[in-house]
Design an enzyme around this catalytic site. Structure first.
Site, PDB file in Angstrom:
ATOM      1  N   SER A  21       0.801  -1.269   0.040  1.00 52.62           N
ATOM      2  CA  SER A  21       0.183  -0.089  -0.213  1.00 52.62           C
ATOM      3  C   SER A  21       0.808   1.356  -0.049  1.00 52.62           C
ATOM      4  CB  SER A  21      -1.034   0.006   1.224  1.00 52.62           C
ATOM      5  OG  SER A  21      -1.893   1.099   1.316  1.00 52.62           O
ATOM      6  N   ASN A  22       0.394   2.196   0.552  1.00 48.67           N
ATOM      7  CA  ASN A  22       1.197   3.549   0.649  1.00 48.67           C
ATOM      8  C   ASN A  22       0.713   4.380   1.535  1.00 48.67           C
ATOM      9  OD1 ASN A  22      -1.088   5.567  -0.424  1.00 48.67           O
ATOM     10  ND2 ASN A  22      -0.834   4.054  -2.337  1.00 48.67           N
TER      11      ASN A  22
END
Ligand code: CTP
Length: 208
Positions: A21-22
């Site tokens: 993810s980020n």
């Protein structure tokens, strides 16, 4: 207007418990939704996982992966007048997610990644009379790269932020943004995300 807003990160699963993810917080997307609601627009908020509470009055559509976000955008885009794509969509997902939890037996584990569809690029191809707004985070050649994205994705305007020097466009503090129109007008603003959201909705209204 019927405004469709995407927010937050997406999660791309490697196995049932791990994902890529980020660090997107979703803050800007939720502020955009609030700003649009305050002006009486009808708002659908498609959001990846965030700890934020959706503002009262939005149609809230929670999603997890980029493919889910794309499906949700495709569902609501035809009946929208404006799409503001503030989500930090993961550019890649594991090519072969595993159904069972991966055991730590290997010394080196390789995860192959496959490109995710570019949701905004796809929306740009069937733009019609809709207003399309995108974002760009750049470390190099901010304005030239943002202008190229604006053209390639067929946007009405793009909001670009530099990741260079002391500028930190993450979170809720004041930072530097550049808003570039389809006609090539460049407007520099220094503000927090609440103010930025109001400017973005103002801009969209002035095009409509
Ligand atoms: N975006 C999208 N779907 C993706 C990736 C990005 O819709 N799979 C949207 C983002 O929501 C944002 C804009 O495209 O509004 C810019 O995304 P960014 O990742 O900065 O640009 P890219 O075109 O993916 O180029 P690069 O990452 O190579 O700079």
């Amino acid at each position: 207007m019927r405004i469709l807003i995407t927010a937050g990160p997406t999660r791309e699963f490697i196995d049932p418990v791990r994902f890529i993810s980020n660090s997107s917080t979703g803050f800007l997307g939720y502020e955009l939704a609030k700003a649009a609601l305050r002006r009486g627009h009808k708002v659908t908020l498609i959001s990846g996982p965030t700890p934020l509470t959706p503002p009262k009055g939005v149609k809230f559509v929670p999603v997890i992966t980029a493919l889910e976000m794309r499906a949700a955008v495709n569902r609501f885009y035809p009946s929208s007048d404006c799409l503001i794509m503030s989500a930090a969509v993961a550019d890649y997902r594991p090519a072969a997610p595993v159904g069972k939890k991966i055991k730590k037996t290997k010394e080196i584990l390789t995860v192959r990644l496959k490109k995710n569809p570019d949701i905004l690029l796809e929306a740009g191809k069937k733009k019609g009379k809709r207003i399309l707004v995108g974002f760009a985070l750049e470390t190099e050649n901010l304005i030239a790269n943002a202008k190229e994205k604006l053209r390639r994705k067929n946007l009405d305007f793009i909001v670009a932020a530099s990741l260079r020097g002391k500028n930190n466009p993450f979170g809720d503090k004041k930072s530097h943004f550049v808003i570039i129109s389809r006609e090539g007008k460049v407007k520099k603003v220094v503000c927090d995300k609440r103010k930025l959201s109001n400017i973005i909705i103002d801009n969209a209204e002035s095009i409509h």
